[in-house]
Motif scaffolding. Structure first.
Motif, short mmCIF file in Angstrom:
data_model
loop_
_atom_site.label_atom_id
_atom_site.label_comp_id
_atom_site.label_asym_id
_atom_site.label_seq_id
_atom_site.Cartn_x
_atom_site.Cartn_y
_atom_site.Cartn_z
N ALA A 1 34.60 7.49 105.30
CA ALA A 1 33.22 7.18 104.86
C ALA A 1 32.67 6.08 105.76
O ALA A 1 32.31 5.00 105.33
CB ALA A 1 33.16 6.80 103.40
N CYS A 2 32.59 6.40 107.04
CA CYS A 2 32.31 5.40 108.08
C CYS A 2 30.84 5.07 108.24
O CYS A 2 30.49 4.12 108.96
CB CYS A 2 32.86 5.88 109.43
SG CYS A 2 32.02 7.34 110.10
N GLN B 1 32.68 15.04 107.47
CA GLN B 1 33.73 15.49 106.55
C GLN B 1 33.53 14.91 105.17
O GLN B 1 33.30 13.71 105.01
CB GLN B 1 35.11 15.07 107.09
CG GLN B 1 36.27 15.34 106.16
CD GLN B 1 36.94 16.68 106.36
OE1 GLN B 1 36.62 17.38 107.33
NE2 GLN B 1 37.82 17.06 105.48
N ASP B 2 33.60 15.75 104.15
CA ASP B 2 33.65 15.33 102.75
C ASP B 2 35.05 14.79 102.48
O ASP B 2 36.03 15.49 102.71
CB ASP B 2 33.33 16.52 101.85
CG ASP B 2 33.21 16.16 100.38
OD1 ASP B 2 33.93 15.25 99.92
OD2 ASP B 2 32.41 16.80 99.67
N MET B 3 35.14 13.56 101.99
CA MET B 3 36.47 12.95 101.84
C MET B 3 37.31 13.59 100.73
O MET B 3 38.50 13.31 100.62
CB MET B 3 36.36 11.44 101.65
CG MET B 3 35.57 10.97 100.47
SD MET B 3 35.43 9.15 100.52
CE MET B 3 34.33 8.86 99.14
N LEU C 1 30.25 12.07 105.33
CA LEU C 1 29.56 13.27 104.88
C LEU C 1 28.17 13.41 105.51
O LEU C 1 27.64 14.52 105.63
CB LEU C 1 29.42 13.22 103.35
CG LEU C 1 28.80 14.42 102.65
CD1 LEU C 1 29.65 15.67 102.82
CD2 LEU C 1 28.60 14.13 101.16
N SER C 2 27.57 12.29 105.89
CA SER C 2 26.20 12.29 106.40
C SER C 2 26.15 12.70 107.87
O SER C 2 26.62 11.98 108.74
CB SER C 2 25.57 10.90 106.23
OG SER C 2 24.36 10.81 106.95
N GLU D 1 22.21 13.17 99.56
CA GLU D 1 20.79 13.04 99.90
C GLU D 1 20.46 11.62 100.36
O GLU D 1 19.87 11.41 101.42
CB GLU D 1 19.92 13.41 98.71
CG GLU D 1 18.44 13.28 99.02
CD GLU D 1 17.56 14.12 98.12
OE1 GLU D 1 16.34 13.90 98.13
OE2 GLU D 1 18.09 15.00 97.41
N TRP D 2 20.84 10.61 99.57
CA TRP D 2 20.46 9.22 99.86
C TRP D 2 21.07 8.73 101.15
O TRP D 2 20.39 8.15 102.00
CB TRP D 2 20.87 8.35 98.68
CG TRP D 2 20.75 6.87 98.83
CD1 TRP D 2 21.72 5.95 98.54
CD2 TRP D 2 19.61 6.09 99.25
NE1 TRP D 2 21.27 4.68 98.76
CE2 TRP D 2 19.98 4.73 99.20
CE3 TRP D 2 18.34 6.41 99.70
CZ2 TRP D 2 19.13 3.70 99.57
CZ3 TRP D 2 17.47 5.38 100.07
CH2 TRP D 2 17.87 4.05 100.00
N PHE D 3 22.34 8.98 101.38
CA PHE D 3 23.00 8.49 102.59
C PHE D 3 22.46 9.16 103.84
O PHE D 3 22.66 8.66 104.95
CB PHE D 3 24.51 8.70 102.50
CG PHE D 3 25.20 7.83 101.48
CD1 PHE D 3 24.60 6.68 100.99
CD2 PHE D 3 26.46 8.16 101.02
CE1 PHE D 3 25.23 5.88 100.06
CE2 PHE D 3 27.11 7.35 100.08
CZ PHE D 3 26.48 6.21 99.60
#
Length: 243
Positions: free
Chosen positions: A52-53, A95-97, A74-75, A10-12
């Motif tokens: 997580a770029c 992509q979820d890492m 993920l965002s 949510e936050w990202f």
């Protein structure tokens, strides 16, 4: 919102996250990357995964140096923004890492404390296992984490940060092994609450994680100039890993 499980998704994915951190030092980040690729002696034909770029600031700079780069985050909002800068040697994916990547790369960079989000240690270990699977036999991985010992010792418990027209009221605390940041703000009369929770992973715990993921820690640095790591005084914990 269930902060213990979904705070990062949510936050990202909000504009407020990017507003709060808009003053990040790009010059420092670029110097760090130059130091890294020089130390690692990465050939320009290499492919690097920026894991997580975010909005792609590290990916874009790596690409400008001549590397093939894949940025993953993920965002969706961040990737949509980053895709504006894509080209034949710069790709971005949502992509979820924790999920497997069906790619092989020469290097994985995980920058700016983009790790340690998950309650279950096995999820963090799974991220490292994914890294081990992705890198070529002679590949490398870089994990750039905060030095939790120094962060905890110097924790600023409360502050207000002004960005644009907003005041971010921030409270920090160490709870259940997580360094937690509660963020409150009011925008156009509406109140918002967000949270960041990053696990207090020290060198010993990272060493254990890496053993479970069959990764070796080859070098440990304490700042973006690649100085020697000191558990009391270093700003960062930067790990250079290999199979």
């Amino acid at each position: 919102m269930d902060n213990t499980k979904t705070w990062f998704s949510e936050w990202f994915n909000t504009t407020y996250y990017h507003i709060l951190y808009k003053n990040r030092n790009n010059e420092e980040a670029q110097r760090f990357i130059k130091n890294l690729v020089s130390f690692l002696k990465l050939p320009k034909e290499n492919t690097i995964l920026d894991l997580a770029c975010g909005k792609g600031r590290h990916s874009i700079f790596l690409n400008s140096l001549g590397y093939n780069v894949i940025g993953a985050d993920l965002s969706k909002n961040s990737i949509d923004y980053a895709n504006k800068f894509g080209n034949s040697k710069l790709k971005f994916i949502v992509q979820d890492m924790r999920k497997p990547f069906n790619i092989k790369v020469n290097a994985v960079f995980n920058m700016f404390t983009s790790f340690g989000y998950f309650d279950d240690d096995n999820d963090d270990i799974q991220v490292l296992k994914n890294i081990e699977t992705m890198i070529e036999t002679d590949g490398v991985a870089v994990v750039d984490y905060m030095n939790v010992n120094k962060v905890i010792k110097n924790l600023v418990k409360s502050e207000t940060i002004a960005r644009d027209h907003l005041n971010f009221n921030i409270k920090r605390h160490l709870t259940n092994g997580f360094i937690t940041k509660d963020i409150d703000l009011t925008d156009k009369g509406e109140e918002f609450h967000f949270q960041e929770r990053v696990k207090a992973i020290d060198l010993d715990k990272f060493t254990s994680y890496c053993e479970h993921a069959n990764l070796k820690i080859n070098h440990i640095f304490g700042d973006y100039n690649l100085s020697e790591f000191n558990s009391d005084t270093s700003d960062r914990l930067i790990l250079i890993l290999s199979k």
